[in-house]
Design an enzyme around this catalytic site. Sequence first.
Site, PDB file in Angstrom:
ATOM      1  CG  ASP A  91      -0.315   0.133   2.504  1.00  0.00           C
ATOM      2  OD1 ASP A  91       0.919   0.310   2.549  1.00  0.00           O
ATOM      3  OD2 ASP A  91      -1.016   0.088   3.526  1.00  0.00           O
ATOM      4  CB  SER A  92       0.298   4.597  -1.158  1.00  0.00           C
ATOM      5  OG  SER A  92      -0.789   5.066  -0.382  1.00  0.00           O
ATOM      6  N   GLY A  93       0.932   3.829   2.089  1.00  0.00           N
ATOM      7  CA  GLY A  93       1.154   4.505   3.367  1.00  0.00           C
ATOM      8  C   GLY A  93       0.099   5.551   3.653  1.00  0.00           C
ATOM      9  N   GLY A  94      -0.674   5.905   2.645  1.00  0.00           N
ATOM     10  CA  GLY A  94      -1.664   6.973   2.785  1.00  0.00           C
ATOM     11  C   GLY A  94      -2.700   6.683   3.864  1.00  0.00           C
ATOM     12  CG  PHE A  95      -6.007   3.327   5.301  1.00  0.00           C
ATOM     13  CD1 PHE A  95      -7.274   3.796   5.026  1.00  0.00           C
ATOM     14  CD2 PHE A  95      -5.822   2.472   6.382  1.00  0.00           C
ATOM     15  CE1 PHE A  95      -8.359   3.435   5.831  1.00  0.00           C
ATOM     16  CE2 PHE A  95      -6.901   2.103   7.183  1.00  0.00           C
ATOM     17  CZ  PHE A  95      -8.161   2.575   6.908  1.00  0.00           C
ATOM     18  CG  ASP A 145      -5.281   7.292  -2.003  1.00  0.00           C
ATOM     19  OD1 ASP A 145      -4.607   6.819  -1.073  1.00  0.00           O
ATOM     20  OD2 ASP A 145      -6.351   6.793  -2.373  1.00  0.00           O
ATOM     21  CD  GLN A 188      -9.930   7.412  -2.195  1.00  0.00           C
ATOM     22  OE1 GLN A 188     -11.065   7.391  -1.718  1.00  0.00           O
ATOM     23  NE2 GLN A 188      -8.930   6.707  -1.666  1.00  0.00           N
ATOM     24  N   GLY A 215     -11.512   4.089  -0.288  1.00  0.00           N
ATOM     25  CA  GLY A 215     -12.468   4.902   0.445  1.00  0.00           C
ATOM     26  C   GLY A 215     -13.798   4.224   0.722  1.00  0.00           C
ATOM     27  CG  ASP A 265      -6.372  -5.146   1.423  1.00  0.00           C
ATOM     28  OD1 ASP A 265      -6.988  -4.428   0.616  1.00  0.00           O
ATOM     29  OD2 ASP A 265      -6.100  -4.785   2.578  1.00  0.00           O
ATOM     30  CB  CYS A 303     -11.628 -26.863   7.032  1.00  0.00           C
ATOM     31  SG  CYS A 303     -10.251 -25.717   6.819  1.00  0.00           S
ATOM     32  CB  CYS A 305      -6.647 -25.372   7.595  1.00  0.00           C
ATOM     33  SG  CYS A 305      -7.394 -25.321   9.237  1.00  0.00           S
ATOM     34  CB  CYS A 308      -9.991 -28.227  10.246  1.00  0.00           C
ATOM     35  SG  CYS A 308     -10.742 -26.618  10.506  1.00  0.00           S
ATOM     36  CG  HIS A 334     -10.041 -22.309  10.223  1.00  0.00           C
ATOM     37  ND1 HIS A 334     -10.546 -23.383   9.520  1.00  0.00           N
ATOM     38  CD2 HIS A 334     -11.054 -21.394  10.307  1.00  0.00           C
ATOM     39  CE1 HIS A 334     -11.813 -23.145   9.216  1.00  0.00           C
ATOM     40  NE2 HIS A 334     -12.145 -21.943   9.675  1.00  0.00           N
TER      41      HIS A 334
HETATM   42 ZN   LIG Z   1      -9.694 -25.232   9.006  1.00  0.00          ZN
END
Ligand SMILES: [Zn+2]
Length: 374
Positions: A91-95, A145, A188, A215, A265, A303, A305, A308, A334
């Site tokens: 990310d740009s660091g903006g947030f 931004d 935006q 945004g 994300d 699942c 993973c 599980c 998980h």
């Molecule tokens: Zn799992």
Amino acid sequence: MSLSFELLKTDGLARRGRITTAHGAVETPAFMPVGTAGTVKAMTPQAVAETGTEIVLGNTFHLMLRPGAERLAKLGGLHTFMNWPGPILTDSGGFQVMSLAELRKLDPDGVTFRSPVDGTTHRLTPERSIEIQHLLDADITMSFDECTTWPVEEAAAAYSMRLSMKWAERGRRTFLERKGYGLFAIVQGSVFPRLREESAKLLVKMGFDGYAIGGLAVGEGKDLMFSTLDTTMPQLPVDKPRYLMGVGRPADIVSAVQRGVDMFDCVMPTRAGRTAQAFTRRGELNLRNARHRDDPRPIDEHCACPACRNHSRAYLHHLIRSEEILGAMLLTWHNVHYYQDIMRGLRGAIEAGSLGHWIAAFEAEQGRGDIPSL
Ligand SMILES: [Zn+2]
């Protein structure tokens, strides 16, 4: 030059694609776990890869403050540093810088801020943000931004958006084009369709390797988020990836994929994993809850993973109650695995042209709620 994006198949507005970067391919729709400070919290990079994750997100703001972008570059860049050989988006660091509130001062050229780590003063401009992301060796760089606050009046949202468009242009000029590396712009304009349209048109004219919708998921609510998405998406070129930033819960991701979003994300699966929350096919559950204390069954018997496959709800409950680190590790594993199961499911359904059927089954299962207590 730059990134390549292939649109492989569509089903309604939903898209099945592939982004090819300098560090490998990303099958889309894709979910990117957040690796804030050079680590997806509570997971080894090997574990992250085993979930089927192909790309992770790194945070410019955190990494520039500690360990520092120049130091990271000398150590071989973020891929080498964190031992993640696959693609990375930063990310740009903006947030983060905008959310510092009283610790930052915004001007038309950039932002000056005090480090929450050690109180030192730093400055981020569109040029410096791009430079830092270059030093980190990000495959996908995000435009710097100004993040419009919520709630916001239309005039303030317009000012903020137009400033971000100027910054996007400055970043565009700074970005060094290389094969397998790309720069994404961020649309935006808050929840105002006219502003979103203006923003998208300006950015498309400048020409970027991908377009993010920023945004949103800032408190506006689902209806406004999806209506904004519905008005913004048609403004974006079909031959570039589209990234909805910071979203979200499984059902939100599914709805956004249905509307043509390719990338996501969110801290949700990892953050929830550290607070005893599990996302499952049958909704969300809290492993701290006493009803799991004597339950020998896994979180989800379907699942694959390690949490599980190898452990019971009773054991996970015990780990969480005892504040054992392994509890956070297993639940995070998980959750990320489940998110990637959703993405695999979505990709397969779009390929098969059966997305509507897949979504109906997804919603029905989510609606059933957790398995009954023993
Ligand atoms: Zn799992």
